[in-house]
Each structure stands twice: as structure tokens, then as C-alpha cells.
Scaffold this motif. Sequence first.
Motif: not given
Length: 149
Positions: A53-80
Motif C-alpha cells: 500500500e505504501g508503494v502505491f501511495s508513493e507512486r500515485f499520491p493522487e489516489g484516495k484509499w478506502r476499505s471494502e469487504s467483498l465476498n468475504g475478502l477485505s480489500w484496500r482500494v485506491q481510486q484516482v
Amino acid sequence: DPWVRSVKWVSREKGKEGEELEVGFKPLCFESWWTSSHYLRLRIQKRSFAEFEGVFSERFPEGKWRSESLNGLSWRVQQVPSNLLRIRRPNGLGGPYQAWLTTLGDSGYVLSIEMGASKESLDHPKAHADIEAVFKHLVSSLKVERLAP
């Protein structure tokens, strides 16, 4: 290893002799569309979730993070946000648009499913909607199950 781990080596290339270079973390799957400037990418990496997640944040600082739960999996989602999409690069590709990251059980591996787009991608609304639908299908269809010995 080049797909799931970082590989460091000392360069012997002229002008870069002795310089430590890092390769690896190649995508397992990558598909792009020139006309609409989209791509889909799948990666599995042997690193901690926080590091990935840190690598994504550093390379794509314009992205916003949120947490999602889908089909029993916990996800971290970055969306620009659409208004912050990058312009098309000379290779025809856009930059990041959405990245969904989840751990693969307790294996120490993290999976990312990514969709890239550019400002120019929005000039192709049907293609954008179609590729986004495929992307959402990929994310929602993932199952993580322990293999039987």
C-alpha cells in the motif's frame, strides 16, 4: 521470483557500472488498449500489505484509499478521481485509476487487480464503462481458498 519478489543486482551496463538496480515485481498479467488508453494488470507480490500500500501511495499520491469487504475478502482500494487522471503517455497508456489489494490468506502474498485510464479515456465512455465492468467482474469473482495437501 521476478513476478513476486524484488530482485536486486549490481549493474555492469556502461555508465551505470556498480549501481544497484532493482527489478522484479513484474505483473503476472497485463493487457492494454491503445485507442481508449486503458489497461488491466494483475500482480501478486511477496511483501507486507502495508509495504505494498505504501508503494502505491508513493507512486500515485493522487489516489484516495478506502476499505471494502467483498465476498468475504477485505480489500484496500485506491481510486484516482476522474478529474485527477493523468494524461496519456507516449506509449498510449494512462495512469492509475483503481487498484484493489487483498492478502492471500496468511501466505505473506498480496494480490492487486488494477485498472488504468487517462484523461483521454473519458473521451471513450462506452469503452471506459465496458472495461470498468470487466474489472469489477474480476474483483468480485476472486475466491481465496487454502489448497488441500
